[in-house]
Design an enzyme around this catalytic site. Structure first.
Site, PDB file in Angstrom:
ATOM      1  N   GLU A  64       0.827  -1.208   0.000  1.00  0.00           N
ATOM      2  CA  GLU A  64       0.000   0.000   0.000  1.00  0.00           C
ATOM      3  C   GLU A  64       0.859   1.255   0.000  1.00  0.00           C
ATOM      4  O   GLU A  64       0.524   2.244  -0.650  1.00  0.00           O
ATOM      5  CB  GLU A  64      -0.971   0.015   1.180  1.00  0.00           C
ATOM      6  CG  GLU A  64      -1.880   1.225   1.126  1.00  0.00           C
ATOM      7  CD  GLU A  64      -3.253   1.017   1.721  1.00  0.00           C
ATOM      8  OE1 GLU A  64      -4.019   1.993   1.717  1.00  0.00           O
ATOM      9  OE2 GLU A  64      -3.569  -0.104   2.161  1.00  0.00           O
ATOM     10  N   HIS A  91       0.019 -14.147  -0.876  1.00  0.00           N
ATOM     11  CA  HIS A  91       1.302 -14.469  -0.255  1.00  0.00           C
ATOM     12  C   HIS A  91       1.713 -15.836  -0.796  1.00  0.00           C
ATOM     13  O   HIS A  91       1.068 -16.843  -0.510  1.00  0.00           O
ATOM     14  CB  HIS A  91       1.158 -14.469   1.268  1.00  0.00           C
ATOM     15  CG  HIS A  91       0.540 -13.207   1.778  1.00  0.00           C
ATOM     16  ND1 HIS A  91       1.189 -11.994   1.742  1.00  0.00           N
ATOM     17  CD2 HIS A  91      -0.680 -12.959   2.294  1.00  0.00           C
ATOM     18  CE1 HIS A  91       0.398 -11.056   2.239  1.00  0.00           C
ATOM     19  NE2 HIS A  91      -0.749 -11.621   2.579  1.00  0.00           N
ATOM     20  N   ARG A  93       5.151 -17.130  -0.942  1.00  0.00           N
ATOM     21  CA  ARG A  93       6.362 -17.752  -0.412  1.00  0.00           C
ATOM     22  C   ARG A  93       6.674 -17.118   0.929  1.00  0.00           C
ATOM     23  O   ARG A  93       6.624 -15.902   1.077  1.00  0.00           O
ATOM     24  CB  ARG A  93       7.528 -17.533  -1.373  1.00  0.00           C
ATOM     25  CG  ARG A  93       8.872 -18.071  -0.888  1.00  0.00           C
ATOM     26  CD  ARG A  93       9.994 -17.769  -1.878  1.00  0.00           C
ATOM     27  NE  ARG A  93       9.708 -18.270  -3.197  1.00  0.00           N
ATOM     28  CZ  ARG A  93       9.934 -19.511  -3.627  1.00  0.00           C
ATOM     29  NH1 ARG A  93      10.456 -20.394  -2.810  1.00  0.00           N
ATOM     30  NH2 ARG A  93       9.651 -19.871  -4.852  1.00  0.00           N
ATOM     31  N   HIS A 108      -3.404   0.737 -14.629  1.00  0.00           N
ATOM     32  CA  HIS A 108      -4.373   1.690 -15.174  1.00  0.00           C
ATOM     33  C   HIS A 108      -4.187   3.033 -14.464  1.00  0.00           C
ATOM     34  O   HIS A 108      -4.106   3.072 -13.246  1.00  0.00           O
ATOM     35  CB  HIS A 108      -5.800   1.172 -14.940  1.00  0.00           C
ATOM     36  CG  HIS A 108      -6.864   2.203 -15.122  1.00  0.00           C
ATOM     37  ND1 HIS A 108      -7.269   2.650 -16.355  1.00  0.00           N
ATOM     38  CD2 HIS A 108      -7.600   2.886 -14.208  1.00  0.00           C
ATOM     39  CE1 HIS A 108      -8.218   3.575 -16.195  1.00  0.00           C
ATOM     40  NE2 HIS A 108      -8.435   3.728 -14.898  1.00  0.00           N
ATOM     41  N   GLY A 110      -6.281   6.370 -14.692  1.00  0.00           N
ATOM     42  CA  GLY A 110      -7.398   7.110 -15.262  1.00  0.00           C
ATOM     43  C   GLY A 110      -7.656   8.408 -14.529  1.00  0.00           C
ATOM     44  O   GLY A 110      -6.958   8.760 -13.581  1.00  0.00           O
TER      45      GLY A 110
END
Length: 141
Positions: A64, A91, A93, A108, A110
């Protein structure tokens, strides 16, 4: 083609982390290119779960962080900002130590939303997490 609204520099990206969860977890922006940003995070007592593996939530926080910083770096923040709308992560590994490196790349971009993919790899370059974040583009406060 460069997608950033203004030139990026690592010092400015890292300064934005002061006093945040990113700094507490040791996340550091380390590189960028014309359409990607990278950061590292240590796998240590701050980012591990009880089984001594990288905590999935820490991976999502890294993802994030990268997606949000990248999305906002594409915008004129005097007019628009980008805020998280949805994030997912797979997740794939376990990681027991060292550093993980995440790289955000756009899927994307936009007018009202952006979607970014974040791939997180271990020290050996093996994929440990893949994430996708959707960012809403809103008017700046």
């Amino acid at each position: 083609m460069e997608i950033w609204h203004a030139p990026l520099d690592l010092a400015t990206l890292n300064a934005a982390s002061e006093g945040t969860a990113m700094r507490h977890l040791g996340i550091e922006f380390t590189a960028f290119g014309p359409d990607w940003i990278e950061a590292t995070m240590p796998v240590d007592r701050r980012t591990m779960q009880p089984f001594k593996l990288l905590h999935g939530g820490a991976s999502v926080l890294l993802a994030e962080t990268l997606g949000s910083m990248a999305a906002n770096a594409c915008l004129d923040n005097r007019r628009h900002v980008s805020v998280g709308q949805e994030i997912n992560a797979n997740h794939v590994r376990g990681v027991r130590g060292g550093l993980v490196t995440g790289r955000a790349t756009p899927i994307h971009r936009g007018r009202s939303s952006q979607v970014w993919e974040i791939r997180i790899v271990d020290d050996g370059g093996k994929l440990c997490c893949i994430s996708r974040i959707t960012m809403a583009v809103i008017d700046a406060p």
